[in-house]
Scaffold this active site. Structure first.
Site, short mmCIF file in Angstrom:
data_model
loop_
_atom_site.label_atom_id
_atom_site.label_comp_id
_atom_site.label_asym_id
_atom_site.label_seq_id
_atom_site.Cartn_x
_atom_site.Cartn_y
_atom_site.Cartn_z
N GLU A 75 22.64 52.30 29.43
CA GLU A 75 24.07 51.97 29.29
C GLU A 75 24.24 50.72 28.42
OE1 GLU A 75 25.14 51.19 33.38
OE2 GLU A 75 23.86 52.86 33.96
N LYS A 92 25.37 47.05 27.70
CA LYS A 92 25.61 45.89 28.56
C LYS A 92 26.90 45.25 28.06
CE LYS A 92 23.28 41.96 30.67
NZ LYS A 92 24.36 40.99 30.53
N ASP A 113 30.09 42.98 27.62
CA ASP A 113 30.26 41.55 27.78
C ASP A 113 31.61 41.25 28.41
OD1 ASP A 113 29.40 39.02 27.66
OD2 ASP A 113 29.62 38.78 25.49
N TYR A 151 29.80 50.75 36.68
CA TYR A 151 28.38 50.98 36.42
C TYR A 151 27.50 51.14 37.66
CZ TYR A 151 28.32 45.82 36.60
OH TYR A 151 28.48 44.51 36.95
N LYS A 191 18.22 42.57 25.80
CA LYS A 191 19.26 41.75 25.17
C LYS A 191 19.21 41.84 23.66
CE LYS A 191 21.11 38.32 27.04
NZ LYS A 191 22.51 37.99 27.36
N CYS A 229 33.97 20.95 -13.02
CA CYS A 229 33.02 21.98 -12.60
C CYS A 229 31.64 21.36 -12.35
CB CYS A 229 32.92 23.04 -13.69
SG CYS A 229 31.55 24.19 -13.42
N CYS A 252 29.25 22.61 -15.42
CA CYS A 252 29.42 22.29 -16.85
C CYS A 252 30.41 21.14 -17.08
CB CYS A 252 29.87 23.53 -17.62
SG CYS A 252 31.55 24.03 -17.23
N CYS A 272 36.75 27.13 -12.87
CA CYS A 272 36.16 26.32 -13.92
C CYS A 272 36.74 26.80 -15.24
CB CYS A 272 34.65 26.50 -13.90
SG CYS A 272 33.85 26.14 -15.48
N CYS A 320 29.93 27.61 -19.59
CA CYS A 320 29.48 27.20 -18.26
C CYS A 320 28.22 27.98 -17.87
CB CYS A 320 30.58 27.44 -17.23
SG CYS A 320 30.03 27.04 -15.57
#
Ligand code: IVH
Length: 672
Positions: A115, A117, A119, A227, A316, A410, A413, A427, A433
């Site tokens: 199954e 798990k 949370d 469950y 887990k 930039c 450059c 830029c 560049c």
């Protein structure tokens, strides 16, 4: 007013009908009738109950009580609510089975219930003579709190079991949770109305379950999966957990549809890997899988340790959220000159990988997070989604916060940075560049573009830094001697690279168009352009209005395409490429999209390089079918690490098995 028999019958029928639709709507997520019809049933029942004084506590109209509690009542569990031992890898799961077999003194194959798990929050529901009479939190396992008033507001939990003749006490246990969709809806509403945003589904669910005021709890769309069972004293229960689940389901209780009965621990491991692969697609959050011995008499025989049963184990998964620290922020220049803030992080293992930097997208995001250098943050990485910072923690604890500001020049450059639109900084250097040039070449050579083997990102950076190349056309003038002089390149690899560059001249029009790196033209748009225009010159000559005729191309993208082909330097690079001997194939997608027609693929184990869903999509695009289980009709099994029973079955049937690397080679060869 005393109710005539006819009314009593109608009320009973309405309750049954409403419970039935509740289940379809809240548990199975597949309503059969429109909301308005449901409301009509509900209103009619409410009216009859009032007029004839027929209200009973377990009527579906009575979910939300009106008075808040002053405090919680403590509940002592008839049987302790246990917790689970956990493992993080395959070997430890194998050891779990070995221990069981040793204790049982038997080597026989065992059946398991696998199954997700979920949370959420563990709870216990007590039904007496079929009526929900009490709900409690797990607490410390021995005593919990009475949360009946809140649990009654959960629509998928029946107030009366659909179990005629069932008497006595039945304690059902399970996990109350908030689904991803419900969480998102709540947070959207909170954002719209300026309310407080919720941190994550689990905390929100835990908060709702522990509300004193049921009207507040009712605003959170909680759900539940049962469950296990605790105390049962009135009915005979089945001997296997799998059958218990079916019975609970028949009574109208919500049971997780993603559970599965498996034989042998290898099969369970297969389940875990499949579940991990579809983790992102589930509409609730999970932190692993739970493996339980299916036979309840064997469960009893195995018994328990202090707080955990010997017959169950949690496998887990890696946490999807972890905390770490922002060490600095860098500004990266993209292919189009867009400047993006990127956070450098203290490396953290999250969602199965180590993350040491993450994009912050834009300055608005920095502001929204309230982020500063030195802050502790929560990083989330779910599935194959890129990791992101979702929250700053305790900002007041940052001893020397560093403000994050967009530079005015930039970083690559030193051209001025200009603001374009709401959030975009660019830029202004264009092709002077080096950062933009590097990105353009990397994209050109990448796997989905020209796929030049051996020309990785690092090498491109070195080549641009050494002025060996400035545009992509320069690649085709490189000589072996120039490349072999570079660090970590020998004559052999240089020769190989030149050959790979040469080979890339033979390419489909779609890939070529994609490789050019036109703004917002991804693979699909490039393919659509190639299909529509058939030849490069037609694309170059067309106007934005022409592009807009193609389905899925809107005015913005159409104008980007036109602009690209009106720029002199772009045309010059294209002409240089064509003069080098590029052969653009006119093949459209349809001609190769069916090369795997009639073949059935099965994927098993974990795939590391390409996400499972993408593998599936690629196979389907090539005409193949993707099946969930191996049979004599299976053509190929793609088996990654951890593949178990499916692989074994394929071997037994003599079906072709390939690994992920071979699979990639196969689809690549079909795509060229
Ligand atoms: S069985 C004796 N099954 O995980 C067995 N637990 O660390 C007790 N959980 O407190 C639990 N999904 O809140 C079981 N399918 C599942 C579960 C599950 C989530 C939670 C539960 C429990 C915790 C154990």
């Amino acid at each position: 007013m005393t109710a005539p028999d006819k009314i009593l019958q109608e009320v009973a029928a309405l309750r049954r009908e409403i419970n039935y639709h509740n289940r379809l709507y809240y548990t199975l997520d597949s309503p059969e009738i429109p909301d308005a019809d449901y409301d009509a049933l509900f209103d009619r029942l409410t009216e009859l109950e009032q007029v004839y004084d027929l209200v009973t506590p377990e009527s579906p109209t009575r979910r939300v009580g009106s008075e808040p509690l002053v405090q919680f009542t403590q509940i002592t569990h008839e049987r302790p609510m246990l917790s689970l031992d956990k493992v993080f890898n395959e070997q430890d799961l194998q050891d779990f089975e070995s221990r069981i077999k040793k204790r049982l003194g038997s080597e026989a194959d065992l059946e398991y219930s696998c199954e997700p798990k979920v949370d959420g929050i563990a709870v216990s529901l007590l039904y007496v003579d079929g009526v929900l009479t009490r709900a409690a939190t797990r607490g410390d396992g021995l005593t919990g709190e009475d949360i009946t008033h809140n649990v009654r507001t959960i629509h998928s939990i029946p107030l009366r079991l659909d179990a005629q003749g069932v008497t006595g006490r039945i304690e059902v246990r399970g996990e109350i949770y908030l689904g991803k969709a419900g969480f998102e809806k709540l947070n959207n509403r909170a954002e719209r109305e300026g309310g407080k945003v919720f941190v994550n589904p689990r905390n929100t669910a835990a908060g709702a379950v522990r509300q004193l005021d049921p009207r507040k709890a009712a605003r959170i769309p909680l759900q539940m999966f049962c469950y296990s069972i605790g105390l049962v004293d009135g009915v005979e229960m089945p001997g296997r957990l799998g059958d218990v689940f079916e019975l609970l389901e028949a009574w109208g209780l919500p049971v997780n549809p993603d559970r599965s009965a498996r034989t042998g621990i290898d099969d369970c491991l297969d389940y875990c890997l499949d579940l991990l692969n579809k983790r992102n697609a589930l509409n609730y959050e999970i932190d692993g899988a739970v493996i339980k011995v299916n036979d309840l008499s064997i469960q009893r025989e195995l018994g328990q340790n202090a707080r955990t049963p010997r017959w169950a184990m949690a496998y887990k998964f890696p946490a999807e959220e972890k905390s770490t620290q922002v060490l600095g922020v860098e500004f990266q220049v993209g292919r189009t000159g867009a400047i993006t803030p990127v956070a450098r992080l203290k490396p953290v293992f999250v969602g199965g990988v180590t993350v040491s930097n993450t994009t912050l997208h834009n300055m608005d995001e920095v502001e929204r997070l309230g982020l500063r250098v030195g802050d502790s943050v929560i990083v989330r990485r779910a599935g194959d989604v890129i990791p992101k910072i979702i929250r700053v923690m305790a900002p007041e604890k940052n001893p020397a916060p560093g403000t994050i500001v967009m530079p005015s020049r930039c970083p690559a450059c030193h051209s001025p940075v200009l603001k374009e639109g709401e959030v975009l900084y660019k830029c202004s250097g264009g092709l002077i560049c080096p950062a933009q040039r590097k990105e353009a070449v990397k994209h050109f050579a990448s796997r989905s573009a020209l796929d030049i083997e051996g020309l990785g990102d690092k090498l491109v950076e070195i080549m641009v830094n050494r002025d060996l190349i400035s545009t992509v056309a320069d690649l085709y003038r490189l000589e072996v001697s120039q490349i072999s002089a570079l660090e970590r390149m020998g004559p052999k690899s240089a020769q190989k690279l030149v050959a790979a560059i040469e080979k890339s001249k033979q390419v489909t029009l779609a890939r070529f168009l994609y490789a050019l790196g036109i703004r917002e033209v991804g693979e699909a748009t490039a393919q659509a352009l190639a299909n529509h225009y058939q030849a490069l010159q037609n694309v170059i000559d067309a106007s934005a209005a022409d592009h807009e005729q193609i389905p899925d191309i809107g005015p913005v993208v159409a104008s980007h395409i036109e602009t690209f082909f009106r720029q002199e330097h772009n045309l010059s690079v294209i002409n240089q490429l064509l003069r080098c001997g590029f052969v653009l194939e006119q093949r459209t997608s349809d001609e190769y999209s069916n090369s795997l027609a009639g073949q059935t693929f099965v994927l098993t184990g974990s795939l590391v390089q390409i996400p499972r869903k993408e593998v599936k999509a690629r196979l389907q695009a090539l005409g193949a079918k993707v099946a969930g289980s191996v049979s004599k009709n299976t053509s190929v099994v793609v088996a990654g690490p951890g593949a178990g029973s499916k692989r074994a079955k394929a071997e037994a049937l003599g079906i072709k098995i390939i690994d992920e690397g071979e699979f990639i080679a196969l689809i690549e060869s079909l795509n060229h």
